[in-house]
Design an enzyme around this catalytic site. Structure first.
Site, PDB file in Angstrom:
ATOM      1  N   ARG A 106       9.245  25.771  98.947  1.00  0.00           N
ATOM      2  CA  ARG A 106       9.189  26.150  97.422  1.00  0.00           C
ATOM      3  C   ARG A 106       7.494  26.802  97.715  1.00  0.00           C
ATOM      4  O   ARG A 106       6.588  26.179  98.428  1.00  0.00           O
ATOM      5  CB  ARG A 106       8.849  24.921  96.412  1.00  0.00           C
ATOM      6  CG  ARG A 106       8.053  25.222  95.288  1.00  0.00           C
ATOM      7  CD  ARG A 106       8.179  24.342  94.244  1.00  0.00           C
ATOM      8  NE  ARG A 106       9.550  24.463  93.607  1.00  0.00           N
ATOM      9  CZ  ARG A 106       9.636  23.761  92.450  1.00  0.00           C
ATOM     10  NH1 ARG A 106       8.626  23.100  91.692  1.00  0.00           N
ATOM     11  NH2 ARG A 106      10.685  23.831  91.681  1.00  0.00           N
ATOM     12  N   HIS A 133      14.392  31.512  91.732  1.00  0.00           N
ATOM     13  CA  HIS A 133      14.691  30.054  91.471  1.00  0.00           C
ATOM     14  C   HIS A 133      16.205  29.828  91.795  1.00  0.00           C
ATOM     15  O   HIS A 133      16.777  29.245  90.617  1.00  0.00           O
ATOM     16  CB  HIS A 133      14.089  29.622  90.344  1.00  0.00           C
ATOM     17  CG  HIS A 133      13.863  27.979  90.501  1.00  0.00           C
ATOM     18  ND1 HIS A 133      13.917  27.201  91.664  1.00  0.00           N
ATOM     19  CD2 HIS A 133      13.383  26.980  89.423  1.00  0.00           C
ATOM     20  CE1 HIS A 133      13.811  25.999  91.347  1.00  0.00           C
ATOM     21  NE2 HIS A 133      13.322  25.938  90.074  1.00  0.00           N
ATOM     22  N   GLN A 136      18.179  26.472  90.653  1.00  0.00           N
ATOM     23  CA  GLN A 136      18.023  26.191  89.294  1.00  0.00           C
ATOM     24  C   GLN A 136      19.392  26.566  88.409  1.00  0.00           C
ATOM     25  O   GLN A 136      19.884  26.225  87.577  1.00  0.00           O
ATOM     26  CB  GLN A 136      16.860  26.514  88.605  1.00  0.00           C
ATOM     27  CG  GLN A 136      16.523  26.435  87.126  1.00  0.00           C
ATOM     28  CD  GLN A 136      16.476  24.965  86.810  1.00  0.00           C
ATOM     29  OE1 GLN A 136      15.458  24.075  87.577  1.00  0.00           O
ATOM     30  NE2 GLN A 136      16.939  24.319  85.862  1.00  0.00           N
ATOM     31  N   ASP A 229      11.442  29.185  79.441  1.00  0.00           N
ATOM     32  CA  ASP A 229      10.824  28.467  80.422  1.00  0.00           C
ATOM     33  C   ASP A 229       9.300  28.747  79.832  1.00  0.00           C
ATOM     34  O   ASP A 229       8.828  29.201  78.963  1.00  0.00           O
ATOM     35  CB  ASP A 229      10.978  29.597  81.575  1.00  0.00           C
ATOM     36  CG  ASP A 229      10.423  28.772  82.851  1.00  0.00           C
ATOM     37  OD1 ASP A 229       9.943  27.774  82.959  1.00  0.00           O
ATOM     38  OD2 ASP A 229      10.205  29.812  83.794  1.00  0.00           O
ATOM     39  N   CYS A 270      14.400  24.846  82.055  1.00  0.00           N
ATOM     40  CA  CYS A 270      14.670  24.653  83.449  1.00  0.00           C
ATOM     41  C   CYS A 270      13.683  23.137  83.527  1.00  0.00           C
ATOM     42  O   CYS A 270      14.034  22.545  84.404  1.00  0.00           O
ATOM     43  CB  CYS A 270      14.065  25.615  84.471  1.00  0.00           C
ATOM     44  SG  CYS A 270      12.779  26.396  84.205  1.00  0.00           S
ATOM     45  N   ARG A 322      20.388  19.263  88.799  1.00  0.00           N
ATOM     46  CA  ARG A 322      19.883  19.892  89.765  1.00  0.00           C
ATOM     47  C   ARG A 322      20.219  19.176  91.080  1.00  0.00           C
ATOM     48  O   ARG A 322      20.368  19.804  92.274  1.00  0.00           O
ATOM     49  CB  ARG A 322      18.098  19.647  89.502  1.00  0.00           C
ATOM     50  CG  ARG A 322      17.700  20.531  88.528  1.00  0.00           C
ATOM     51  CD  ARG A 322      17.623  22.058  88.608  1.00  0.00           C
ATOM     52  NE  ARG A 322      17.355  22.457  89.971  1.00  0.00           N
ATOM     53  CZ  ARG A 322      16.167  22.628  90.308  1.00  0.00           C
ATOM     54  NH1 ARG A 322      15.206  22.417  89.570  1.00  0.00           N
ATOM     55  NH2 ARG A 322      15.803  23.183  91.589  1.00  0.00           N
TER      56      ARG A 322
END
Ligand code: CP
Ligand code: NVA
Length: 339
Positions: A106, A133, A136, A229, A270, A322
């Site tokens: 990440r 991402h 996700q 988001d 998310c 997740r």
């Protein structure tokens, strides 16, 4: 379906069938976990998690997923390794690839995760870059499928900063899996035109549609999913808040927006989300901007507390997913005998 040895860097690299396989495998692993059935298919293997940015869900999903699969895990946090300071990404990849069977990254630059993949010699998984991402999206689509029984034909409205990692990845995922994706955002926060073009090409094969609009009412009308988001992503400078609140306060997801969507619409995010004054940043932003932008006065930014706490909100199921989806990605890219 054999994904052994593949990297998981962007959904652009995967066919709809492969993405569908990962979602179905996630569901199987989720059911097994609920039944208490062990699936230690990767016993004896080890993975390393490289985080240049903070995380709750992604880190924990990789750790619990790896442990459930029987693997050992090393976590290297934003200040815990030589990478970037005394050692290049390329050298780091060549070192870690000799010790570990998989590498999660990440960070900021998408080119860094690509370099790790090029030189690591083991599967590399993108746990978020400034651009994408992808893990996700698997969790999000598993959640959509659990709620509606399908992905194809779902009306999916993404409201907010549509050119960040989430906007980009949801648009790609929607194009691949045949959803009707609408980015609802001010024009200056629309995704990059070449990526939109690319997604529209993919959409021709899958029946998906990609729409961009500034109109919050037309863009969310009868939607099955309203997704948002944070307005300012990790790595962006603090002073961007001022302009972003100005650009996006009309795009806050509130009850009126949910009421404009389909009767059975779900709300997704998310996470982490700003919906109150119970975080340091929430308090700071509320205090600084409450006079100028009354909508954020209670620390509610991209979504109101009422919406995220409502029965329409599936954000915590989404967060749990997740783990099941990341576990599926690790399993499928590290083994070809798990059926
Ligand atoms: N959604 C998500 O990636 O959360 P974290 O930043 O907590 O990993
Ligand atoms: N766009 C957000 C996603 C967090 C999971 C960020 O990059 O901070």
């Amino acid at each position: 379906m054999n994904l052994k040895g593949r990297n998981f860097i962007t959904l652009l690299d995967f066919t709809p069938q492969e993405i569908g396989h990962l979602i179905d495998l996630s569901l199987k692993l989720k059911q097994e976990k609920k039944e208490g059935k062990a699936h230690r298919h990767l016993e004896g293997k080890n993975i390393v998690l490289l985080f240049q940015k903070d995380s709750t869900r992604t880190r924990c999903a990789f750790e619990v997923g790896a442990l459930d699969l029987g693997m050992g895990v090393t976590y290297l946090g934003p200040s815990g390794s030589q990478m970037g300071k005394k050692e290049s990404v390329k050298d780091t990849a060549r070192v870690l690839g000799r010790m570990y069977d998989g590498i999660e990254f990440r960070g900021y630059l998408h080119s860094d995760v690509e370099q790790l993949a090029e030189h690591g010699g083991v599967p590399v998984w993108n746990g978020l870059t400034d651009m994408y991402h992808p893990t996700q999206i698997l969790a999000d689509f598993l959640t959509v499928k659990e709620n509606f029984g399908k992905l194809e034909g779902i009306k999916f409205s993404y409201v907010g900063d549509a050119r960040n990692n989430m906007g980009n990845s949801l648009m790609i995922g929607s194009a691949k899996m045949g959803l009707h994706f609408t980015a609802v955002a001010p024009r200056e926060l629309w995704p990059d035109a070449s990526l939109v073009e690319h997604c529209r090409e993919i959409a021709k094969e899958t029946g998906a549609t990609i729409t961009l609009t500034e109109d919050t009412i037309a863009g969310t009308k009868d939607a099955d999913v309203i997704y948002t988001d944070v307005w300012v992503s990790m790595g962006e400078p603090k002073d961007v808040w001022h302009s972003r609140i100005k650009q996006l306060s009309d795009y806050q997801v509130d009850k009126a927006m949910m009421d404009n969507a389909s009767k059975n619409a779900i709300f997704m995010h998310c996470l982490p989300a700003f919906h109150g004054i119970d975080t340091e940043i929430g308090i700071q932003i509320a205090n600084e901007f409450k006079e100028e932008h009354p909508r954020v006065k209670n620390g509610e930014m991209e979504v109101t507390d009422e919406v995220i706490e409502s029965p329409q909100s599936v954000v915590f199921e989404e967060a749990e997913n997740r783990m099941h989806t990341i576990k599926a990605v690790m399993l499928a890219t590290m083994s070809d005998s798990y059926e």
